[in-house]
Design a protein around this motif. Structure first.
Motif, PDB file in Angstrom:
ATOM      1  N   ILE A 202       9.357  11.064  -9.658  1.00 17.04           N
ATOM      2  CA  ILE A 202       9.635  11.009 -11.037  1.00 17.04           C
ATOM      3  C   ILE A 202       7.920  11.150 -11.447  1.00 17.04           C
ATOM      4  O   ILE A 202       6.851  11.211 -11.282  1.00 17.04           O
ATOM      5  N   ASN A 203       8.082  12.577 -11.997  1.00 17.78           N
ATOM      6  CA  ASN A 203       7.278  13.243 -13.186  1.00 17.78           C
ATOM      7  C   ASN A 203       6.547  12.416 -13.487  1.00 17.78           C
ATOM      8  O   ASN A 203       6.841  11.970 -14.603  1.00 17.78           O
ATOM      9  N   ASN A 204       5.110  12.768 -13.721  1.00 16.51           N
ATOM     10  CA  ASN A 204       3.921  11.945 -14.207  1.00 16.51           C
ATOM     11  C   ASN A 204       4.435  10.378 -14.654  1.00 16.51           C
ATOM     12  O   ASN A 204       4.482  10.446 -15.747  1.00 16.51           O
ATOM     13  N   MET A 205       4.925   9.516 -13.629  1.00 15.44           N
ATOM     14  CA  MET A 205       5.082   8.276 -14.005  1.00 15.44           C
ATOM     15  C   MET A 205       3.434   7.434 -14.501  1.00 15.44           C
ATOM     16  O   MET A 205       2.138   7.899 -15.123  1.00 15.44           O
ATOM     17  N   ASP A 206       3.162   6.597 -15.620  1.00 18.64           N
ATOM     18  CA  ASP A 206       2.869   6.055 -16.456  1.00 18.64           C
ATOM     19  C   ASP A 206       1.373   5.642 -16.038  1.00 18.64           C
ATOM     20  O   ASP A 206       1.264   5.013 -15.029  1.00 18.64           O
ATOM     21  N   ALA A 207      -0.201   6.603 -16.723  1.00 14.47           N
ATOM     22  CA  ALA A 207      -1.207   6.344 -15.292  1.00 14.47           C
ATOM     23  C   ALA A 207      -1.656   4.652 -16.135  1.00 14.47           C
ATOM     24  O   ALA A 207      -2.607   4.696 -16.035  1.00 14.47           O
ATOM     25  N   VAL A 208      -0.894   3.586 -16.135  1.00 14.47           N
ATOM     26  CA  VAL A 208      -1.255   2.679 -16.286  1.00 14.47           C
ATOM     27  C   VAL A 208      -1.376   1.991 -15.330  1.00 14.47           C
ATOM     28  O   VAL A 208      -1.687   2.308 -14.230  1.00 14.47           O
ATOM     29  N   MET A 209      -3.003   1.067 -15.605  1.00 14.44           N
ATOM     30  CA  MET A 209      -3.684   0.324 -14.535  1.00 14.44           C
ATOM     31  C   MET A 209      -3.749  -0.951 -14.822  1.00 14.44           C
ATOM     32  O   MET A 209      -3.453  -1.501 -15.408  1.00 14.44           O
ATOM     33  N   LEU A 210      -4.078  -2.207 -14.345  1.00 16.45           N
ATOM     34  CA  LEU A 210      -4.057  -3.046 -14.119  1.00 16.45           C
ATOM     35  C   LEU A 210      -5.037  -4.446 -15.254  1.00 16.45           C
ATOM     36  O   LEU A 210      -4.887  -4.330 -16.019  1.00 16.45           O
ATOM     37  N   GLU A 211      -5.722  -2.925 -15.046  1.00 22.71           N
ATOM     38  CA  GLU A 211      -7.414  -3.153 -16.949  1.00 22.71           C
ATOM     39  C   GLU A 211      -6.315  -3.044 -17.998  1.00 22.71           C
ATOM     40  O   GLU A 211      -7.093  -3.767 -18.725  1.00 22.71           O
ATOM     41  N   ILE A 218      -4.385 -14.364 -13.419  1.00 25.68           N
ATOM     42  CA  ILE A 218      -3.457 -15.283 -12.534  1.00 25.68           C
ATOM     43  C   ILE A 218      -2.486 -14.046 -11.422  1.00 25.68           C
ATOM     44  O   ILE A 218      -2.181 -14.231 -10.379  1.00 25.68           O
ATOM     45  N   GLN A 219      -1.848 -13.793 -12.366  1.00 21.49           N
ATOM     46  CA  GLN A 219      -0.551 -13.271 -12.176  1.00 21.49           C
ATOM     47  C   GLN A 219      -0.541 -11.805 -10.902  1.00 21.49           C
ATOM     48  O   GLN A 219      -0.617 -11.772 -10.213  1.00 21.49           O
ATOM     49  N   LYS A 220      -1.681 -11.386 -12.193  1.00 18.28           N
ATOM     50  CA  LYS A 220      -2.430  -9.781 -11.388  1.00 18.28           C
ATOM     51  C   LYS A 220      -2.777 -10.030 -10.249  1.00 18.28           C
ATOM     52  O   LYS A 220      -2.776  -8.835  -9.177  1.00 18.28           O
ATOM     53  N   GLN A 221      -3.695 -11.371 -10.535  1.00 10.76           N
ATOM     54  CA  GLN A 221      -4.479 -11.522  -9.465  1.00 10.76           C
ATOM     55  C   GLN A 221      -3.790 -12.027  -7.717  1.00 10.76           C
ATOM     56  O   GLN A 221      -3.387 -11.708  -6.770  1.00 10.76           O
ATOM     57  N   LYS A 222      -2.440 -12.254  -8.196  1.00 16.59           N
ATOM     58  CA  LYS A 222      -1.311 -12.376  -6.705  1.00 16.59           C
ATOM     59  C   LYS A 222      -1.094 -11.371  -6.021  1.00 16.59           C
ATOM     60  O   LYS A 222      -1.020 -11.199  -5.216  1.00 16.59           O
ATOM     61  N   LEU A 223      -0.374 -10.396  -7.197  1.00 17.17           N
ATOM     62  CA  LEU A 223       0.132  -9.304  -6.636  1.00 17.17           C
ATOM     63  C   LEU A 223      -0.693  -8.386  -6.144  1.00 17.17           C
ATOM     64  O   LEU A 223      -0.402  -7.858  -5.495  1.00 17.17           O
ATOM     65  N   ILE A 224      -1.735  -8.863  -6.241  1.00 15.40           N
ATOM     66  CA  ILE A 224      -3.021  -7.497  -6.165  1.00 15.40           C
ATOM     67  C   ILE A 224      -3.185  -8.352  -4.091  1.00 15.40           C
ATOM     68  O   ILE A 224      -3.113  -7.454  -2.738  1.00 15.40           O
ATOM     69  N   GLU A 225      -2.755  -9.563  -3.923  1.00 14.92           N
ATOM     70  CA  GLU A 225      -3.579 -10.032  -2.685  1.00 14.92           C
ATOM     71  C   GLU A 225      -2.026  -9.681  -2.001  1.00 14.92           C
ATOM     72  O   GLU A 225      -2.531  -9.051  -0.843  1.00 14.92           O
ATOM     73  N   ASN A 226      -1.011  -9.697  -2.675  1.00 11.73           N
ATOM     74  CA  ASN A 226      -0.309  -9.581  -1.970  1.00 11.73           C
ATOM     75  C   ASN A 226       0.054  -7.801  -1.488  1.00 11.73           C
ATOM     76  O   ASN A 226       0.371  -7.947  -0.376  1.00 11.73           O
ATOM     77  N   LYS A 249       6.485  -7.539 -16.838  1.00  7.94           N
ATOM     78  CA  LYS A 249       6.346  -7.060 -15.149  1.00  7.94           C
ATOM     79  C   LYS A 249       6.643  -6.269 -15.525  1.00  7.94           C
ATOM     80  O   LYS A 249       5.700  -5.653 -13.971  1.00  7.94           O
ATOM     81  N   SER A 250       7.223  -4.682 -15.581  1.00  4.33           N
ATOM     82  CA  SER A 250       7.285  -3.860 -14.897  1.00  4.33           C
ATOM     83  C   SER A 250       6.093  -2.900 -14.797  1.00  4.33           C
ATOM     84  O   SER A 250       5.837  -2.177 -13.903  1.00  4.33           O
ATOM     85  N   THR A 251       5.222  -2.701 -16.278  1.00  2.00           N
ATOM     86  CA  THR A 251       3.972  -2.468 -16.352  1.00  2.00           C
ATOM     87  C   THR A 251       3.312  -2.930 -14.953  1.00  2.00           C
ATOM     88  O   THR A 251       2.116  -2.556 -14.841  1.00  2.00           O
ATOM     89  N   SER A 252       2.837  -4.534 -14.122  1.00  2.00           N
ATOM     90  CA  SER A 252       2.294  -4.502 -13.570  1.00  2.00           C
ATOM     91  C   SER A 252       2.781  -3.701 -12.066  1.00  2.00           C
ATOM     92  O   SER A 252       1.344  -3.744 -11.211  1.00  2.00           O
ATOM     93  N   LYS A 254       4.381  -1.078 -11.872  1.00  2.00           N
ATOM     94  CA  LYS A 254       3.571   0.513 -12.089  1.00  2.00           C
ATOM     95  C   LYS A 254       1.750   0.640 -11.666  1.00  2.00           C
ATOM     96  O   LYS A 254       1.514   1.671 -11.156  1.00  2.00           O
ATOM     97  N   ALA A 255       1.560  -0.112 -12.014  1.00  2.00           N
ATOM     98  CA  ALA A 255      -0.293  -0.217 -12.478  1.00  2.00           C
ATOM     99  C   ALA A 255      -0.812  -0.044 -10.566  1.00  2.00           C
ATOM    100  O   ALA A 255      -1.894  -0.171 -10.266  1.00  2.00           O
ATOM    101  N   ILE A 256       0.131  -1.960 -10.011  1.00  2.00           N
ATOM    102  CA  ILE A 256      -0.556  -1.201  -8.432  1.00  2.00           C
ATOM    103  C   ILE A 256       0.444  -0.539  -7.941  1.00  2.00           C
ATOM    104  O   ILE A 256      -0.757   0.003  -6.490  1.00  2.00           O
ATOM    105  N   VAL A 257       0.832   0.259  -7.924  1.00  2.00           N
ATOM    106  CA  VAL A 257       0.860   1.678  -7.662  1.00  2.00           C
ATOM    107  C   VAL A 257       0.419   2.454  -7.587  1.00  2.00           C
ATOM    108  O   VAL A 257      -0.718   3.122  -6.870  1.00  2.00           O
ATOM    109  N   ASN A 258      -0.013   2.532  -8.997  1.00  2.00           N
ATOM    110  CA  ASN A 258      -1.324   3.760  -9.058  1.00  2.00           C
ATOM    111  C   ASN A 258      -2.622   3.359  -8.636  1.00  2.00           C
ATOM    112  O   ASN A 258      -3.142   4.366  -7.814  1.00  2.00           O
ATOM    113  N   ARG A 259      -3.128   2.120  -8.098  1.00  2.00           N
ATOM    114  CA  ARG A 259      -3.849   1.436  -7.571  1.00  2.00           C
ATOM    115  C   ARG A 259      -3.928   1.689  -6.011  1.00  2.00           C
ATOM    116  O   ARG A 259      -5.329   2.089  -5.911  1.00  2.00           O
ATOM    117  N   TYR A 260      -2.838   1.893  -5.551  1.00  2.00           N
ATOM    118  CA  TYR A 260      -3.435   1.539  -3.947  1.00  2.00           C
ATOM    119  C   TYR A 260      -2.579   3.166  -3.681  1.00  2.00           C
ATOM    120  O   TYR A 260      -2.248   2.955  -2.837  1.00  2.00           O
TER     121      TYR A 260
END
Length: 436
Positions: A202-211, A218-226, A249-252, A254-260
């Motif tokens: 997938i070229n140029n996936m959205d570069a969104v970050m969790l911030e 709370i939701q983002k933190q649970k996703l980060i921890e897992n 939901k979908s943005t979260s 994509k953002a978690i993939v960008n982070r890690y």
């Protein structure tokens, strides 16, 4: 040079019509002196055009010959490169075999096109060696790949001997990996006409970050921890993000993939009608040295659909142990994923199903296969205004807060109601209006 290319072992071009193989053959014909000048020129032009097509697709700039050779080394999945991905090179006899291959590539990097251009009265290679690409918008090419290719290409240009090549290339494999899984963050699958699957980046996936996602801390933190436990090699769970549409939901995900991504996390998006290929997907990636999220967006099943059985079988595992480098992350607007009708609750309407209660239980038990469930509920009006003001500040929109909230309120009344998506669409509207 053709003789040297033909001696490649690990990095031999498997495609006899590949650019590397064809260019080597053309170099060999020129060096032998047995060639038709016009025919050789025509065939060289064909390969140069192919190089330009790759350069356009990936936004290469500078020395396109070097960019191509670097791209070839990055994409070549062989026993050596796959062993090196995310771990680097280890001592072994195979290093001696690879050293010869890198000696050939060093010669290719330093190949003198001057005599060939002079004899054929062409200058295409001179242009390729100092190419100035037309500026393109980021969404028109894979910027992530382009930057990595050009950075490694610059490093390889300084190599004095094959040992320098070895260190630079294996260092790249250690840091990013090899092939499409090394260079790209996310993939879809494509069904081959003759059967089986292909992975498509997938070229140029959205570069969104969790911030960038305002609220839902709370939701983002649970996703980060897992996810962090997963990429660090600890036990982790499949995740279901459920709730109202437009809540992030979908943005979260994509953002978690960008982070890690730099820690080896990759994502494969798969659609419901492709669930029968889940076993094939897992078989293709289970031995790679990455962590994979199999991503299912807007997951839900009608009462007549049976695709959930494929998903359930994969999550539960059969005879084969579920690979530790794979998790499933899904989003859904439904808490239980499967639509439940009144007929499901009425035993009299299901007299033909002797085990109706078992059928209902099987349908509704799918959600329990996700060890982590995260709820994304629609924001209150106060939270909606907080999202709007946060997004406006980040976008540089200067407007009195009272006026901003009043306009945001009018916007949501005619654009689908309160949600994070509506807030972002409102900010986009303000940005567009300001640019008129």
């Amino acid at each position: 040079m053709y003789q040297e290319i033909s001696q490649l072992l690990m990095y031999a071009d498997p495609d006899r019509d590949g650019i590397l193989f064809r260019m080597g053959e053309l170099f060999g014909r020129y060096e032998s002196g047995h060639y038709d000048r016009m025919e050789l020129t025509r065939e060289i032009n064909v390969q140069v055009k192919r190089l330009l097509e790759i350069a356009t697709d990936y936004g290469f700039d500078g020395n396109l010959w070097h960019n191509y050779l670097t791209f070839y080394l990055m994409m070549n999945e062989n026993p050596f490169s796959i062993t090196c991905e995310k771990t680097g090179a280890s001592d072994g006899s195979v290093n001696e075999l690879v050293a010869n291959d890198f000696r050939v590539f060093l010669a290719l990097f330093n190949y003198d096109f001057g005599p060939l251009e002079k004899d054929l009265d062409i200058r295409c290679f001179s242009v390729l060696s100092n190419y100035r690409a037309i500026h393109k918008k980021d969404f028109m090419y894979n910027k992530n790949v382009s930057e990595k290719v050009q950075a490694l290409s610059k490093k390889l240009e300084t190599a004095k001997e094959e040992a320098d090549f070895f260190e630079a290339v294996t260092g790249f494999y250690r840091d990013y990996g090899v092939g499409m899984f090394g260079l790209n963050k996310a993939f879809r699958i494509e069904e081959k006409p003759q059967g089986g699957i292909l992975f498509r980046p997938i070229n140029n996936m959205d570069a969104v970050m969790l911030e960038d996602l305002v609220g839902y801390e709370i939701q983002k933190q649970k996703l980060i921890e897992n996810t962090e436990a997963f990429v660090r090699g600890r036990k982790a769970n499949n995740v279901l993000l459920f709730g109202d549409s437009g809540t992030g939901k979908s943005t979260s995900i994509k953002a978690i993939v960008n982070r890690y991504y730099n820690e080896g996390l990759r994502m494969i998006e798969i659609y419901k009608h492709q669930f029968r290929y889940l076993s094939d997907v897992i078989a293709s990636i289970k031995k790679r040295n990455y962590k994979f999220i199999i991503y299912m967006d807007d997951l839900s099943f009608e009462e007549f659909e049976i695709e959930y059985k494929y998903l359930k079988a994969v999550i539960e595992g059969g005879v084969e142990t579920k690979p530790e480098n794979i998790l499933i992350y899904a989003t859904s607007n439904r808490r239980h994923l499967i639509k439940e009708s009144w007929n499901d609750r009425n035993d009299q309407d299901n007299s033909n199903d002797k085990h109706h209660s078992d059928t209902i239980e099987e349908k509704l038990s799918l959600v329990s296969r996700f060890g982590v469930t995260i709820s994304y509920s629609k924001p209150s009006q106060k939270e909606y205004f907080q999202i709007v003001t946060g997004l406006a500040k980040r976008a540089g929109i200067e407007m009195p807060e009272e006026e901003l909230c009043a306009q945001a309120n009018r916007w949501e009344l005619s654009h689908g109601g309160i949600s994070g998506r509506t807030a972002q669409q409102f900010i986009n509207y303000l940005l567009g209006s300001r640019q008129e």
